[in-house]
Structure formats: C-alpha cells, structure tokens
Scaffold this motif. Structure first.
Motif, PDB file in Angstrom:
ATOM      1  N   HIS A 134      70.005  66.545  85.167  1.00 58.74           N
ATOM      2  CA  HIS A 134      69.702  65.911  83.883  1.00 58.74           C
ATOM      3  C   HIS A 134      69.763  64.393  83.900  1.00 58.74           C
ATOM      4  O   HIS A 134      69.157  63.749  83.048  1.00 58.74           O
ATOM      5  CB  HIS A 134      70.693  66.395  82.809  1.00 58.74           C
ATOM      6  N   CYS A 135      70.536  63.803  84.763  1.00 62.88           N
ATOM      7  CA  CYS A 135      70.844  62.387  84.636  1.00 62.88           C
ATOM      8  C   CYS A 135      70.347  61.533  85.798  1.00 62.88           C
ATOM      9  O   CYS A 135      70.068  60.353  85.617  1.00 62.88           O
ATOM     10  CB  CYS A 135      72.354  62.167  84.510  1.00 62.88           C
TER      11      CYS A 135
ATOM     12  N   VAL B  39      66.703  52.001  84.268  1.00 71.16           N
ATOM     13  CA  VAL B  39      66.072  51.485  83.051  1.00 71.16           C
ATOM     14  C   VAL B  39      66.751  50.196  82.600  1.00 71.16           C
ATOM     15  O   VAL B  39      66.097  49.220  82.265  1.00 71.16           O
ATOM     16  CB  VAL B  39      66.121  52.532  81.901  1.00 71.16           C
ATOM     17  N   ASN B  40      68.076  50.216  82.613  1.00 71.37           N
ATOM     18  CA  ASN B  40      68.836  49.031  82.208  1.00 71.37           C
ATOM     19  C   ASN B  40      69.959  48.794  83.222  1.00 71.37           C
ATOM     20  O   ASN B  40      71.055  49.326  83.088  1.00 71.37           O
ATOM     21  CB  ASN B  40      69.404  49.249  80.796  1.00 71.37           C
TER      22      ASN B  40
ATOM     23  N   LYS C 106      73.683  48.502  82.600  1.00 68.40           N
ATOM     24  CA  LYS C 106      74.502  49.602  82.078  1.00 68.40           C
ATOM     25  C   LYS C 106      74.562  50.759  83.058  1.00 68.40           C
ATOM     26  O   LYS C 106      74.030  51.844  82.806  1.00 68.40           O
ATOM     27  CB  LYS C 106      73.969  50.042  80.725  1.00 68.40           C
TER      28      LYS C 106
ATOM     29  N   ASN D 165      81.598  48.806  77.854  1.00 64.75           N
ATOM     30  CA  ASN D 165      80.901  49.317  76.677  1.00 64.75           C
ATOM     31  C   ASN D 165      81.705  50.390  75.940  1.00 64.75           C
ATOM     32  O   ASN D 165      81.165  51.153  75.152  1.00 64.75           O
ATOM     33  CB  ASN D 165      79.535  49.853  77.097  1.00 64.75           C
TER      34      ASN D 165
ATOM     35  N   LEU E  81      82.112  60.049  76.962  1.00 63.55           N
ATOM     36  CA  LEU E  81      80.910  60.349  77.740  1.00 63.55           C
ATOM     37  C   LEU E  81      80.067  61.429  77.060  1.00 63.55           C
ATOM     38  O   LEU E  81      78.852  61.326  76.998  1.00 63.55           O
ATOM     39  CB  LEU E  81      81.294  60.778  79.159  1.00 63.55           C
TER      40      LEU E  81
ATOM     41  N   MET F 273      76.205  61.175  75.577  1.00 61.10           N
ATOM     42  CA  MET F 273      75.075  62.051  75.895  1.00 61.10           C
ATOM     43  C   MET F 273      74.402  62.536  74.607  1.00 61.10           C
ATOM     44  O   MET F 273      73.186  62.653  74.542  1.00 61.10           O
ATOM     45  CB  MET F 273      75.541  63.270  76.705  1.00 61.10           C
TER      46      MET F 273
ATOM     47  N   GLY G   9      72.403  55.119  73.805  1.00 57.63           N
ATOM     48  CA  GLY G   9      71.757  53.873  73.425  1.00 57.63           C
ATOM     49  C   GLY G   9      70.268  53.931  73.728  1.00 57.63           C
ATOM     50  O   GLY G   9      69.761  54.941  74.209  1.00 57.63           O
ATOM     51  N   PRO G  10      69.556  52.822  73.425  1.00 60.78           N
ATOM     52  CA  PRO G  10      68.096  52.782  73.602  1.00 60.78           C
ATOM     53  C   PRO G  10      67.673  53.036  75.042  1.00 60.78           C
ATOM     54  O   PRO G  10      68.278  52.518  75.975  1.00 60.78           O
ATOM     55  CB  PRO G  10      67.724  51.355  73.159  1.00 60.78           C
TER      56      PRO G  10
ATOM     57  N   THR H  48      67.508  59.418  77.082  1.00 64.19           N
ATOM     58  CA  THR H  48      67.189  60.669  76.398  1.00 64.19           C
ATOM     59  C   THR H  48      68.426  61.224  75.704  1.00 64.19           C
ATOM     60  O   THR H  48      69.468  61.352  76.348  1.00 64.19           O
ATOM     61  CB  THR H  48      66.776  61.742  77.442  1.00 64.19           C
TER      62      THR H  48
ATOM     63  N   ILE I  17      81.365  62.271  86.471  1.00 60.86           N
ATOM     64  CA  ILE I  17      81.127  60.813  86.402  1.00 60.86           C
ATOM     65  C   ILE I  17      82.441  60.054  86.568  1.00 60.86           C
ATOM     66  O   ILE I  17      82.528  59.103  87.349  1.00 60.86           O
ATOM     67  CB  ILE I  17      80.441  60.439  85.065  1.00 60.86           C
TER      68      ILE I  17
END
Ligand code: HEC
Length: 110
Positions: A40-41, A52-53, A56, A66, A74, A78, A82-83, A86, A105
């Motif tokens: 999934h991640c 993507v970022n 982060k 954060n 966590l 999920m 954040g932006p 998913t 994690i």
C-alpha cells in the motif's frame, strides 16, 4: 472416560486456534506489516522515503517534526493524510493492518 479425553483434546485444539489469532484475519494468516507496507505505501515511500514530497519521509526525524510519533498517530495519518497522499479508510486497510504497518514503520525507519 475416553469420551472425556476426546472432548478435552477438542477443546484444547479450539482454544489453540483462538489464541494464535487464526480467527481474526481474512486469509487465516498473521498480518505482516512489512508486506502490507510494500503493498500500500512503498509506491510513494520506497525505503521509507517520499517521492512526492521529499521533505516528509517516514524517518523518525521528519515524522516527529510533524507530530507523528506513535502507532495511533500513524494510523490517523493513514486515515486522514496530508496533501498528495492517498487516504486509506478501514475498507482499504483494516485497523489491524494499519496497526501492523505503523509498528513496522516505527521499528524500521529510524
Ligand atoms: C500516492 C502516494 C502516497 C502513498 C500511496 C502513501 N503516501 Fe504517505 N505520504 C505521501 C505524501 C505526498 C505525504 C506528505 C503529505 C503532507 O504534506 O502532509 C505523505 C506523508 C506520510 C507520512 C508523514 C510523514 C512526515 O514526515 O510527516 C506518513 C507517516 C505516511 N505518509 C505514511 C504512509 C503509509 C503508512 C502509507 C501506506 C498505508 C502511505 N503513506 C501511502 C504520499 C503517499
């Protein structure tokens, strides 16, 4: 006498099933946080990074900056990320799976 013994064995077998957690996963196997994470991640967080970022990542330093410090944090992230991430509801990832991923994690990305 013999019947009693058989009943005892049957009960032991049943309780062994119940305590190994056999009953609480769909596929009848223990949830593997690492496997769920890959599934999934890892597309966006390969090796705990963030494609993507890049600011982060899942490293302890970034996460804690954060405010994401515990299994609970966590799981919340999920459910309501954040932006750019998913959102995963309980249908996509059950509470148990989310917890297994969170534990993975915490212990893997330091
Ligand atoms: C589509 C890409 C994508 C997927 C898939 C994805 N994430 Fe993310 N994730 C992101 C982005 C983008 C951010 C940064 C969001 C923000 O700005 O708060 C992020 C942020 C995070 C953070 C916060 C990191 C920090 O340093 O603040 C955590 C924790 C996290 N993701 C966990 C997960 C987990 C667990 C999964 C799988 C269940 C997952 N992500 C799946 C893109 C993704």
């Amino acid at each position: 006498m013999k019947k009693g013994l058989i009943a005892t064995i049957a009960m032991l077998a049943l309780s062994a099933f119940a305590t190994t957690g056999f009953a609480d996963t769909k596929k009848g196997e223990k949830i593997d946080g690492a496997k769920e994470f890959k599934e999934h991640c890892a597309v966006c967080h390969p090796d705990g990074g963030n494609i993507v970022n890049p600011k982060k990542t899942l490293s302890k330093k970034d996460r804690e900056a954060n405010g994401i410090k515990s299994v609970k944090d966590l799981v919340q992230n999920m459910r309501k990320p954040g932006p750019g991430m998913t959102p995963f509801d309980a249908k996509a990832i059950s509470d148990k799976e989310a917890k297994a991923i969170a534990e993975y994690i915490l212990k893997t990305f330091k």
